[in-house]
Design an enzyme around this catalytic site. Structure first.
Site, mmCIF file in Angstrom:
data_model
loop_
_atom_site.group_PDB
_atom_site.id
_atom_site.type_symbol
_atom_site.label_atom_id
_atom_site.label_comp_id
_atom_site.label_asym_id
_atom_site.label_seq_id
_atom_site.Cartn_x
_atom_site.Cartn_y
_atom_site.Cartn_z
ATOM 1 N N ARG A 229 38.317 -60.786 96.440
ATOM 2 C CA ARG A 229 37.876 -61.955 95.664
ATOM 3 C C ARG A 229 38.322 -63.220 96.397
ATOM 4 O O ARG A 229 39.513 -63.537 96.418
ATOM 5 C CB ARG A 229 38.513 -61.883 94.269
ATOM 6 N N HIS B 258 40.051 -66.543 90.008
ATOM 7 C CA HIS B 258 39.512 -65.539 89.068
ATOM 8 C C HIS B 258 38.301 -66.107 88.320
ATOM 9 O O HIS B 258 37.235 -65.496 88.265
ATOM 10 C CB HIS B 258 40.612 -65.111 88.085
ATOM 11 N N TYR C 79 49.488 -67.827 92.680
ATOM 12 C CA TYR C 79 50.031 -66.463 92.772
ATOM 13 C C TYR C 79 49.640 -65.710 94.040
ATOM 14 O O TYR C 79 50.030 -64.578 94.230
ATOM 15 C CB TYR C 79 49.651 -65.634 91.522
HETATM 16 C C1 LIG Z 1 39.745 -55.979 76.732
HETATM 17 C C2 LIG Z 1 40.105 -57.208 77.509
HETATM 18 N N1 LIG Z 1 41.407 -57.483 77.749
HETATM 19 C C3 LIG Z 1 41.747 -58.582 78.463
HETATM 20 C C4 LIG Z 1 40.780 -59.432 78.905
HETATM 21 C C5 LIG Z 1 41.155 -60.674 79.710
HETATM 22 N N2 LIG Z 1 40.683 -60.497 81.097
HETATM 23 C C6 LIG Z 1 39.573 -61.079 81.550
HETATM 24 S S1 LIG Z 1 39.246 -60.676 83.130
HETATM 25 C C7 LIG Z 1 40.654 -59.756 83.244
HETATM 26 C C8 LIG Z 1 41.023 -59.059 84.535
HETATM 27 C C9 LIG Z 1 39.923 -58.200 85.021
HETATM 28 O O1 LIG Z 1 40.263 -57.707 86.277
HETATM 29 P P1 LIG Z 1 39.324 -56.714 87.023
HETATM 30 O O2 LIG Z 1 38.880 -55.626 86.104
HETATM 31 O O3 LIG Z 1 39.990 -56.298 88.267
HETATM 32 O O4 LIG Z 1 38.020 -57.579 87.334
HETATM 33 P P2 LIG Z 1 37.874 -58.872 88.232
HETATM 34 O O5 LIG Z 1 38.158 -60.043 87.331
HETATM 35 O O6 LIG Z 1 38.849 -58.764 89.333
HETATM 36 O O7 LIG Z 1 36.466 -58.871 88.697
HETATM 37 C C10 LIG Z 1 41.334 -59.736 82.032
HETATM 38 C C11 LIG Z 1 42.593 -59.013 81.807
HETATM 39 C C12 LIG Z 1 39.422 -59.121 78.626
HETATM 40 N N3 LIG Z 1 38.420 -59.871 79.057
HETATM 41 N N4 LIG Z 1 39.117 -57.998 77.947
#
Ligand SMILES: Cc1ncc(C[n+]2csc(CCOP(=O)(O)OP(=O)(O)O)c2C)c(N)n1
Length: 364
Positions: free
Chosen positions: A264, A268, A277
């Site tokens: 990425r 985020h 971070y």
């Molecule tokens: C059930 C749930 N818990 C927490 C969140 C908050 N949240 C949004 S994105 C994220 C991290 C996602 O990481 P990843 O699956 O690696 O996807 P990326 O953002 O790296 O594409 C979190 C914890 C959420 N959207 N849904």
């Protein structure tokens, strides 16, 4: 990126997890390309799909920064995974995307202004004119996987040769929904493909704090599914791996897990500051291997892609992005009540009246 891993070879220390890469980080060809990747038109279409994603991304971030869009999840550096997945799918398949697959959505016919409406908080942005049966963006992490199981089960019960393709991030594989979905897809031999977009970070949580597994694709094994890795910055590798998984699913072979390893390059979302971070040097290192530069180099070396062609494509897509932004900005907002319009068929009578409580129940 696994070290000492080569095309169709084995990632270091992972006997059962194959790894596919055709374009090296420098854009040179490794091994024998699949047939589609020998054709200039196919490669330029994939390149255009990635460029479209990148230019849209840049515009969306600019709109957010100037207060004209809500929080936006950029896919900078992940264009190959999105476009490779969509290019492998047939129109009748169903995509269940996470929130970073704009490139896959555009390839399948979702319009840029629809995506902007979605990120602008407008429910109409999820009512695609194009792929009517594709699912809207899924923000709750991991819920797209059990939904894909439901979709795939429907296809199986109806005897339709269609597949469900769910996409999520590395963090999504830590949630129960992911494992439950894989488990049932294995038991029922469902026509589904689960793609993990491993961009190394789940907001501020690095992969090393997310899992002790040596490969996320390995998580397929416990569900009785094949799991493999592809270089997620190599659009040819992604398309090839997903195409093979889809062919298997379509012919009754069941589901698979494909882990696309990318990085990425953005924050985020626009609500995040990744500099707090992670190390700038790490990000710079990954810029050197990003997907567009890689395919462009190959197109130049093997297919005579010229600077003029590059500029013309950029101008064409740039106008497309500007027109989409204008259409989005010119769309009259929905009334405030719209927030309920898409949740229930009707509100009146949907919620039963709450019976009066005796005083002691209320207070205690
Ligand atoms: C059930 C749930 N818990 C927490 C969140 C908050 N949240 C949004 S994105 C994220 C991290 C996602 O990481 P990843 O699956 O690696 O996807 P990326 O953002 O790296 O594409 C979190 C914890 C959420 N959207 N849904």
């Amino acid at each position: 990126m696994p070290q000492n891993a080569d095309q169709h070879g084995t990632a270091a220390g992972l006997a059962a997890i194959p790894f596919t890469r055709y374009l090296s980080a420098q854009g040179t060809v490794q091994g024998c390309l699949p047939d589609f990747a020998k054709q200039r038109t196919e490669l330029t279409a994939l390149y255009a799909g990635m460029l479209r994603t990148r230019l849209f991304d840049k515009k969306a971030v600019a709109l957010q920064r100037t207060g004209r869009l809500g929080t936006f999840a950029s896919s900078l550096g992940q264009e190959a995974a999105a476009v490779g997945i969509a290019a492998a799918m047939r129109p009748e398949d169903v995509l269940l995307p996470s929130f970073r697959e704009q490139g896959a959505q555009f390839w399948r016919g979702v319009r840029m202004e629809e995506s902007l409406l979605y990120w602008g908080g407008d429910e109409r942005g999820s009512d695609f004119a194009g792929p009517r049966q594709d699912f809207p963006v899924c923000v709750p992490v991991s819920t797209q996987y059990p939904q894909a199981v439901g979709v795939a089960l429907a296809f199986q019960l109806r005897g339709e040769a269609r597949c469900a393709v769910a996409v999520g991030g590395d963090g999504s594989t830590s949630r129960g929904d992911f494992h439950e979905a894989l488990n049932m897809a294995g038991v029922w031999t469902l026509p589904a493909v689960f793609v993990i977009n491993n961009n190394q970070w789940a907001i501020s949580v690095p992969l090393s704090s997310q899992t002790a597994a040596a490969a996320l694709a390995q998580k397929a094994v416990a569900a009785g599914l094949p799991g493999e890795q592809a270089d997620g910055c190599d659009v040819i590798a992604v398309r090839d791996a997903v195409e093979r998984a889809l062919a298997r699913a379509r012919s009754g072979g069941g589901a698979s897990v494909i882990e696309c390893i990318s990085y990425r390059l953005s924050d985020h979302t626009t609500a995040d500051d990744a500099a707090r971070y992670r190390d700038d040097a790490e990000v710079s290192r990954h810029w050197a291997a990003e997907p567009l530069r890689r395919l462009r180099k190959h197109l130049q070396d093997a297919h005579g892609w010229t600077r003029q062609e590059e500029e013309a494509l950029k101008a064409e897509i740039g106008s497309e992005v500007e027109a989409a932004a204008e259409a989005y900005l010119a769309t009259p907002p929905q009334p405030d009540t719209a927030v309920a319009d898409y949740l229930y068929a009707g509100l009146a009578g949907a919620v039963p009246p709450i019976p009066a409580q005796p005083a002691e129940a209320r207070d205690g």
